[in-house]
Write a protein that holds these residues in place. Structure first.
Motif, PDB file in Angstrom:
ATOM      1  N   MET A 163      31.602  60.925  76.569  1.00 42.25           N
ATOM      2  CA  MET A 163      31.565  59.805  77.504  1.00 42.25           C
ATOM      3  C   MET A 163      32.675  59.971  78.535  1.00 42.25           C
ATOM      4  SD  MET A 163      31.102  56.462  75.075  1.00 42.25           S
ATOM      5  CE  MET A 163      29.743  56.271  73.929  1.00 42.25           C
ATOM      6  N   ALA A 164      32.490  59.381  79.717  1.00 45.47           N
ATOM      7  CA  ALA A 164      33.541  59.360  80.738  1.00 45.47           C
ATOM      8  C   ALA A 164      34.208  57.996  80.802  1.00 45.47           C
ATOM      9  CB  ALA A 164      32.972  59.724  82.098  1.00 45.47           C
ATOM     10  N   VAL A 165      33.411  56.943  80.640  1.00 46.23           N
ATOM     11  CA  VAL A 165      33.929  55.573  80.626  1.00 46.23           C
ATOM     12  C   VAL A 165      33.145  54.774  79.590  1.00 46.23           C
ATOM     13  CG1 VAL A 165      34.663  55.550  83.062  1.00 46.23           C
ATOM     14  CG2 VAL A 165      32.330  54.836  82.458  1.00 46.23           C
ATOM     15  N   MET A 166      33.738  53.668  79.163  1.00 45.67           N
ATOM     16  CA  MET A 166      33.011  52.715  78.338  1.00 45.67           C
ATOM     17  C   MET A 166      33.607  51.333  78.541  1.00 45.67           C
ATOM     18  SD  MET A 166      34.179  53.847  74.506  1.00 45.67           S
ATOM     19  CE  MET A 166      35.890  53.989  74.015  1.00 45.67           C
ATOM     20  N   ASP A 167      32.876  50.337  78.107  1.00 45.40           N
ATOM     21  CA  ASP A 167      33.289  48.957  78.309  1.00 45.40           C
ATOM     22  C   ASP A 167      34.645  48.678  77.681  1.00 45.40           C
ATOM     23  OD1 ASP A 167      33.199  45.890  77.333  1.00 45.40           O
ATOM     24  OD2 ASP A 167      31.980  46.134  79.128  1.00 45.40           O
ATOM     25  N   ARG A 168      35.408  47.812  78.328  1.00 49.24           N
ATOM     26  CA  ARG A 168      36.752  47.480  77.849  1.00 49.24           C
ATOM     27  C   ARG A 168      36.735  46.899  76.433  1.00 49.24           C
ATOM     28  NH1 ARG A 168      41.775  45.559  80.303  1.00 49.24           N
ATOM     29  NH2 ARG A 168      43.047  44.838  78.562  1.00 49.24           N
ATOM     30  N   ASP A 169      35.689  46.172  76.055  1.00 49.62           N
ATOM     31  CA  ASP A 169      35.660  45.475  74.762  1.00 49.62           C
ATOM     32  C   ASP A 169      35.205  46.354  73.603  1.00 49.62           C
ATOM     33  OD1 ASP A 169      36.562  43.073  75.785  1.00 49.62           O
ATOM     34  OD2 ASP A 169      34.554  42.382  76.314  1.00 49.62           O
TER      35      ASP A 169
END
Length: 413
Positions: free
Chosen positions: A68-74
């Motif tokens: 992954m490169a990004v994911m949700d903060r939560d």
């Protein structure tokens, strides 16, 4: 249902530092991926990551095994680490009520073990984490925990070092630009001042050395001397004006005035120069166009803009000046000249900047005209911009303030 991740008490300052460091935009991935590989090797896990936590997203700037490169903060574990500000281990995420419904635990890749340390900056903010994950419940040994903490410290140093290196590079580039401008300024000033001085000296020698010069010849020589003296004084006045504008010591007395009248005066002054190059110079204006201006300074600025348009427009060109009041008092000067490419447009208002075209075509000037104009418009609280359309020419837009109310400091006098 997954509950929202906790938020650190210093969240605003933490996010501000991420912005200051430009850490989320910086190309840090190669170095931080190396850190992730080292963490995975030391801790013997299939997954490792270096994660910077923004306002809404987690940015996996270095990783191995997660894809992954990004994911949700939560999602997942890292937000808890930056709140706890110390090493956190989750031996069995499926048995932990905080994480058993997390997508990374309940679904693929089926995480069971997590260990992470915060990346603490020199300002004391937790910018993100260095973490490792496994698909089987387990714990790290004390040496592995120590190594992971050390990697967190290394990442903080890498981020800040990259930031300061980038700043140093920008300063070096700016110093080089300033040195280039200084050399260009000295070269231009040397030419622009030496040429009329040489002419004056030569004609004075002729008057002094030649016997029997008739009155008409003497008068012609004196006119050349006077013309070159005026040219010298004009250049010196420009340099003095630039210095006082830069030091903010220039006299400035704005008041409600008709912008059309000022534009008419500037166009009238520029007509002779336009005529010599066979330009058509036309003014389109309503009557009146009230603006909050220092008429002397604004006249000076518009004359400079017209002089620039005339110089950079080949013979037989068109120059139009349009005064408008919609939505604010403004002046647009459009020419059919050689134009300024986009990569130079941002520099034309810099002190002493001259375009390569001005240099190659030997167009006179010391590179202060547009800088003076910009500073005068800034004094008025206005804006100036420039656009170039290939095949059509350049348009300079000056937008000013309407005289809706006299400033409090002025009305109190």
């Amino acid at each position: 249902m997954m509950s929202p991740a906790p938020v650190p008490g210093d969240e605003a300052a933490r996010l501000a530092e991420l912005t200051d460091l430009q850490a989320l935009q910086a190309p840090l991935e190669p170095a931080l991926t190396g850190v992730a590989q080292l963490a995975a090797s030391i801790c013997r896990t299939p997954i490792a990551l270096v994660n910077l936590i923004g306002e809404h997203l987690q940015h996996l700037k270095g990783q191995i095994g997660l894809g992954m490169a990004v994911m949700d903060r939560d999602i997942a574990f890292c937000p808890y680490v930056i709140c706890g500000r110390e090493l956190m281990q989750v031996p069995d995420a499926q048995a932990d009520p905080r994480f058993h419904t997390d997508p990374l635990v309940a679904g693929e890749p089926g995480i069971r073990f997590y260990a992470g340390v915060p990346i603490i900056s020199s300002r004391g903010h937790a910018l993100g984490t260095v973490g490792v994950m496994d698909r089987h419940p387990r714990r790290l040994s004390p040496p592995q925990q120590g190594a992971l903490s050390a990697l967190g410290t290394c990442v903080s140093a890498l981020i800040e070092q990259h930031h300061y290196s980038r700043q140093a590079e920008q300063v070096t580039q700016r110093l080089q630009q300033m040195d280039d401008l200084k050399q260009l300024f000295l070269r231009n000033v040397n030419h622009e001042l030496r040429t009329p001085l040489t002419s004056i000296r030569s004609y004075l020698h002729l008057i002094h050395d030649e016997d029997g010069l008739d009155a008409a010849t003497q008068q012609r020589f004196l006119e050349v001397i006077e013309r070159n003296s005026d040219r010298l004084l004009e250049k010196l006045d420009e340099l003095l004006l630039l210095a006082s504008l830069s030091a903010q010591t220039v006299a400035f007395a704005p008041q409600p005035a008709d912008l059309v009248t000022v534009a008419e005066s500037a166009v009238s002054e520029a007509q002779t120069k336009a005529w010599h190059k066979h330009h058509s110079l036309t003014l389109y204006a309503p009557d009146p166009a009230l603006a909050w201006i220092d008429t002397t300074r604004m006249h000076h600025a518009l004359v400079h803009l017209l002089d620039n348009a005339i110089k950079f427009t080949p013979d037989g060109g068109r120059i139009t000046v349009t005064v408008s009041t919609d939505p604010v008092p403004s002046v647009a000067i459009h020419d059919t000249g050689i134009g300024i490419p986009d990569d130079q447009a941002e520099h034309v208002f810099d002190d002493f900047y001259r375009t390569p075209e001005a240099e190659t075509q030997a167009i006179g000037g010391i590179g202060v005209g547009l800088s003076i104009v910009k500073k005068i418009i800034d004094l008025h609280g206005g804006t100036i911009s420039l656009t170039y359309t290939p095949g059509e020419g350049t348009c300079v837009y000056v937008r000013l303030l309407a005289p809706l109310a006299r400033p409090a400091s002025d009305s109190a006098q």
